[in-house]
Scaffold this motif. Structure first.
Motif, mmCIF file in Angstrom:
data_model
loop_
_atom_site.group_PDB
_atom_site.id
_atom_site.type_symbol
_atom_site.label_atom_id
_atom_site.label_comp_id
_atom_site.label_asym_id
_atom_site.label_seq_id
_atom_site.Cartn_x
_atom_site.Cartn_y
_atom_site.Cartn_z
ATOM 1 N N LEU A 145 25.507 62.164 6.963
ATOM 2 C CA LEU A 145 25.994 62.505 8.384
ATOM 3 C C LEU A 145 24.895 62.358 9.256
ATOM 4 N N LEU A 146 23.668 63.022 8.896
ATOM 5 C CA LEU A 146 22.620 62.935 10.099
ATOM 6 C C LEU A 146 21.923 61.569 10.334
ATOM 7 N N ALA A 147 22.126 60.583 9.004
ATOM 8 C CA ALA A 147 21.768 59.315 9.010
ATOM 9 C C ALA A 147 22.751 58.303 10.113
ATOM 10 N N MET A 148 23.896 58.778 10.016
ATOM 11 C CA MET A 148 25.048 57.777 10.540
ATOM 12 C C MET A 148 24.867 57.858 11.972
ATOM 13 N N ASP A 149 24.929 58.881 12.537
ATOM 14 C CA ASP A 149 25.320 59.102 14.014
ATOM 15 C C ASP A 149 24.002 59.701 14.971
ATOM 16 N N GLY A 150 24.320 59.538 16.118
ATOM 17 C CA GLY A 150 23.182 60.381 16.989
ATOM 18 C C GLY A 150 23.596 61.749 17.115
ATOM 19 N N TRP A 151 22.664 62.550 16.631
ATOM 20 C CA TRP A 151 22.778 64.296 16.618
ATOM 21 C C TRP A 151 21.736 64.532 17.351
ATOM 22 N N LYS A 152 21.714 65.558 18.014
ATOM 23 C CA LYS A 152 20.971 66.360 18.808
ATOM 24 C C LYS A 152 20.859 67.760 18.522
ATOM 25 N N LYS A 153 19.601 68.289 18.096
ATOM 26 C CA LYS A 153 19.524 69.677 17.663
ATOM 27 C C LYS A 153 19.629 70.695 18.902
ATOM 28 N N ILE A 154 20.594 71.842 18.711
ATOM 29 C CA ILE A 154 20.828 72.634 19.718
ATOM 30 C C ILE A 154 20.488 74.109 19.399
ATOM 31 N N GLY A 155 19.929 74.317 18.389
ATOM 32 C CA GLY A 155 19.518 75.662 18.020
ATOM 33 C C GLY A 155 19.398 75.809 16.431
ATOM 34 N N MET A 156 19.227 77.133 16.149
ATOM 35 C CA MET A 156 19.075 77.526 14.635
ATOM 36 C C MET A 156 20.159 78.373 14.230
ATOM 37 N N PHE A 157 20.416 78.545 12.876
ATOM 38 C CA PHE A 157 21.441 79.236 12.323
ATOM 39 C C PHE A 157 20.925 79.610 10.864
ATOM 40 N N VAL A 166 20.509 73.550 13.714
ATOM 41 C CA VAL A 166 22.063 73.282 14.255
ATOM 42 C C VAL A 166 22.042 72.042 15.007
ATOM 43 N N TYR A 167 22.853 70.952 14.689
ATOM 44 C CA TYR A 167 23.107 69.817 15.368
ATOM 45 C C TYR A 167 24.442 69.552 16.030
ATOM 46 N N ARG A 168 24.408 68.791 16.921
ATOM 47 C CA ARG A 168 25.681 68.301 17.605
ATOM 48 C C ARG A 168 25.742 66.786 17.757
ATOM 49 N N ASN A 169 27.079 66.166 17.833
ATOM 50 C CA ASN A 169 27.171 64.917 18.419
ATOM 51 C C ASN A 169 28.361 64.994 19.270
ATOM 52 N N GLU A 170 29.063 63.969 19.477
ATOM 53 C CA GLU A 170 30.126 63.818 20.713
ATOM 54 C C GLU A 170 31.368 64.707 20.189
ATOM 55 N N LYS A 171 31.592 64.715 18.795
ATOM 56 C CA LYS A 171 32.618 65.409 18.182
ATOM 57 C C LYS A 171 32.474 66.689 17.672
ATOM 58 N N ILE A 205 28.874 78.898 20.652
ATOM 59 C CA ILE A 205 29.877 77.770 20.632
ATOM 60 C C ILE A 205 31.093 78.140 20.429
ATOM 61 N N GLU A 206 32.026 76.767 20.699
ATOM 62 C CA GLU A 206 33.488 77.064 20.537
ATOM 63 C C GLU A 206 33.964 75.751 19.632
ATOM 64 N N PHE A 207 34.708 76.018 18.699
ATOM 65 C CA PHE A 207 35.224 74.984 18.068
ATOM 66 C C PHE A 207 36.750 75.210 17.535
#
Length: 273
Positions: free
Chosen positions: A20-32, A37-42, A68-70
């Motif tokens: 997953l991390l190799a396939m898309d543009g992820w941004k680190k947003i925190g730690m857990f 912890v990463y996020r992309n557009e979805k 965060i909310e999901f």
């Protein structure tokens, strides 16, 4: 936004996370739990130290800790089988009977039938490994969560869990996933891999939520089936694999569904995809 969960104790989960991390543009947003912890557009992507099936109420902890909310949770995991069948599977979670592997006894977790059934279809489309089967599994194991959740898995031993191509197929499937809404329904009957229900999902416009295998019929009653319907997008229909049930099991199941006003359907009632 939806949430993808992976865990450190699980070779397949680590495999899928890496892909997953190799396939898309992820941004680190925190730690857990000391992991980024990463996020992309979805999606948000959260990694756990603890075993996923025992991560009770982890959705609540993630929301509180990260703010965060999901809407849905997709859990990338290994599948273990004594028969060591090479498989790629999708399933909802909860326990029809005792809670031997996390969760609560006689309690199922909300699932999203539309997202989960579409995951099966995309997984089937993406599978290029001829030796791997693609199927649903019946509802089983924990954790208990309040968020609609399903597991997507690689089975069934260390060699398959670490198979790079299998990891890529599941990661690609998750990233391509979009909800497709059809009539939600319970699936009832057959073995653990519910083959007839899998075939119906792949051929017809239907969204399966919770699935009750023949071995779990002894545990069900009106209250748990009602809960399963409510937690499968309030479905009012059920598909029964009649050949997958003994006569007494069929009688019990149909009696419960009639009391609840749940309509039993078959493939003649459904449109093809």
């Amino acid at each position: 936004m939806d949430l993808i969960l992976t865990s450190q104790d699980d070779a397949a989960s680590l495999n899928i996370r890496e892909k997953l991390l190799a396939m898309d543009g992820w941004k680190k947003i925190g730690m857990f739990q000391n992991f980024p912890v990463y996020r992309n557009e979805k999606y948000y992507l959260v990694h756990l130290k603890i075993q996923k099936i025992y991560a009770e109420n982890i959705d609540e902890h993630i929301r509180e800790r990260l703010g965060i909310e999901f809407n849905n949770i997709i859990v990338a995991s290994k599948h273990r089988s004594a028969a060591e069948i090479k498989s790629l599977t999708v399933h909802p979670i909860g326990n029809w009977g005792p809670a031997r592997f996390g969760g609560r006894e006689h309690t199922v977790v909300h699932t999203n039938p539309h997202l989960m059934t579409q995951a099966l279809r995309i997984l089937k489309k993406n599978n290029t490994l001829s030796e791997f089967s693609v199927s649903f599994e019946a509802t089983h194991h924990g954790p208990y969560l309040e968020t609609p959740t399903f597991f997507i898995e690689i089975g069934s031993n260390e060699e398959e869990w670490c198979n790079d191509k299998a990891g890529e197929i599941l990661a690609k499937t998750i990233l391509e996933l979009e909800e497709r809404k059809y009539m939600p329904a319970l699936g009832i009957g057959g073995g653990h891999y519910v083959p007839r229900i899998t075939d119906v999902a792949l051929e017809y416009r239907i969204s399966f939520g919770h699935m009750i295998p023949s071995y779990a019929v002894e545990y069900i009653d009106e209250s748990v089936v009602k809960m399963a319907c409510e937690k499968s997008d309030n479905c009012r229909h059920a598909y029964i694999h009649r050949k997958g049930l003994k006569s007494e099991q069929k009688k019990k199941v149909i009696g419960i569904l009639e009391k609840l006003g749940i309509e039993v359907i078959n493939s003649k009632n459904l449109e093809k995809l």
